[in-house]
Scaffold this active site. Structure first.
Site, short mmCIF file in Angstrom:
data_model
loop_
_atom_site.label_atom_id
_atom_site.label_comp_id
_atom_site.label_asym_id
_atom_site.label_seq_id
_atom_site.Cartn_x
_atom_site.Cartn_y
_atom_site.Cartn_z
N LYS A 1 -13.45 30.50 18.15
CA LYS A 1 -14.32 29.37 18.62
C LYS A 1 -16.12 29.96 18.30
O LYS A 1 -16.69 28.91 17.93
CB LYS A 1 -14.37 29.16 20.19
CG LYS A 1 -13.08 28.76 20.53
CD LYS A 1 -13.01 28.96 22.22
CE LYS A 1 -11.40 28.51 22.46
NZ LYS A 1 -11.00 28.74 23.87
N GLN B 1 -12.33 31.13 29.68
CA GLN B 1 -10.89 31.17 29.02
C GLN B 1 -9.96 31.72 29.75
O GLN B 1 -10.19 32.64 30.63
CB GLN B 1 -11.12 32.32 27.73
CG GLN B 1 -9.98 32.45 26.92
CD GLN B 1 -9.71 31.48 26.17
OE1 GLN B 1 -10.58 30.75 25.64
NE2 GLN B 1 -8.44 30.96 25.85
N ASP C 1 -14.13 21.87 28.73
CA ASP C 1 -12.77 21.59 28.49
C ASP C 1 -12.24 20.26 29.19
O ASP C 1 -11.20 19.71 29.19
CB ASP C 1 -12.26 22.79 29.47
CG ASP C 1 -11.74 23.99 28.65
OD1 ASP C 1 -11.36 23.70 27.30
OD2 ASP C 1 -12.30 25.23 29.15
N1 GUN Z 1 -6.48 28.89 27.00
C1 GUN Z 1 -5.70 28.40 26.29
N2 GUN Z 1 -6.17 27.14 25.90
C2 GUN Z 1 -7.19 27.08 26.56
C3 GUN Z 1 -8.05 25.80 26.73
O1 GUN Z 1 -7.93 24.93 26.22
N3 GUN Z 1 -9.25 26.06 27.42
C4 GUN Z 1 -9.35 27.18 28.16
N4 GUN Z 1 -10.45 27.28 28.69
N5 GUN Z 1 -8.65 28.24 27.99
C5 GUN Z 1 -7.54 28.05 27.48
#
Ligand code: GUN
Length: 281
Positions: free
Chosen positions: A49, A93, A116
């Protein structure tokens, strides 16, 4: 003949457009990611990311904490980020350590910075048929990918395997918004293959290699959200790609399908939150 749903190609196109758009702005958006502990998969996701964000002109901050962080300390950090004018998007996360309530922490994030789309505010907006500030990244990426290949959803039977808050549930609502008929299956579903065989579009987010050729109707569109390492260390998805691709009309590969689209959606969401903030100032 099956067509591959190429997530990498579409991701690159989206990122290129975002980069050009951001060059025109005086300020850069900031995406702040909170990463707790040493989970290997989470560390790789966060790194990806960060690299992608920086490439296209998004400032990316990663705040790392050890597993031992308390819920209160994390709450305070989120409060600080909510108040920080220079932070436009916040991502915590997942998964979080067991002693921290995911619901409580996500619920603390300001909905205007919830990149998200997971806060109760944004989830509630989505499920009541209103517009959230942003849509959850993986379902958004899947719909962008289907749209790119002109796959029609109206009146189609979409079967989702997996009922998580990250993928299954928001995807269900987003497909309903597009007039698909949606069935959700999960680990307690009986006679899974009988249901999957009726799918015009099958989306699997089970995290297990369970989707076999005999479970698919010929001509089905198959989207594989799963990604994990098998016992030999090979990256696998939920779908037996080799055999299912012989009868599917479209299929997304792993890697190179949904994964890149999730990242592209995260960047789109960051820019959307940044633009909403700057237009409301
Ligand atoms: N862990 C796995 N997929 C995601 C996601 O889309 N967002 C977040 N915050 N954590 C994750």
């Amino acid at each position: 003949m099956t067509t591959i749903l190429d997530g990498k190609k579409l991701r690159d196109k989206i990122l290129e457009n975002l980069k050009l758009k951001l060059e025109k702005y005086k300020k850069k958006p900031n995406l702040t990611v909170i990463l707790i502990g040493n989970d290997e998969a989470s560390r790789i996701y966060v790194k990806n990311k960060q690299i992608t964000a920086e490439k296209i002109g998004i400032n990316s901050t990663v705040i790392r904490y050890p597993e031992t962080i308390t819920e209160n300390e994390l709450t305070e950090e989120i409060h600080t980020l909510n108040m920080d004018e220079n932070v436009h998007a916040i991502l915590v996360q997942l998964p979080l350590p067991k002693h921290i309530s995911k619901e409580k922490i996500i619920g603390m994030i300001s909905p205007q910075k919830d990149v998200d789309g997971f806060t109760p505010y944004n989830f509630g907006k989505l499920f009541s048929g209103e517009k959230p500030f942003v849509y959850p990244c993986t379902p958004k990426g899947i719909l962008l990918l289907l749209d790119e290949y002109n796959i029609k959803l109206d009146g189609k039977h979409a079967v989702i395997v997996g009922r998580s808050n990250i993928v299954g549930k928001p995807l269900m609502q987003m497909l309903l918004n597009r007039n698909a008929t949606v069935t959700i299956c999960h680990s307690h579903t009986k006679k899974l293959s009988e249901i999957t065989k009726t799918a015009d579009i099958l989306i699997s987010a089970a995290g297990e290699n369970i989707i076999k050729e005999k479970m698919i109707k010929p001509g089905c569109v198959v989207v594989d959200v799963g990604i994990f390492k098998d016992s030999t260390g090979r990256t696998r998805g939920d779908v037996d790609f080799e055999n299912v691709s012989k009868i599917a009309s479209y299929i997304s590969p792993v890697p190179g399908g949904v994964g890149p689209m999730t990242i592209a959606s995260l960047m789109l969401n960051t820019v959307e939150l940044f633009e909403k903030k700057n237009h409301s100032d």
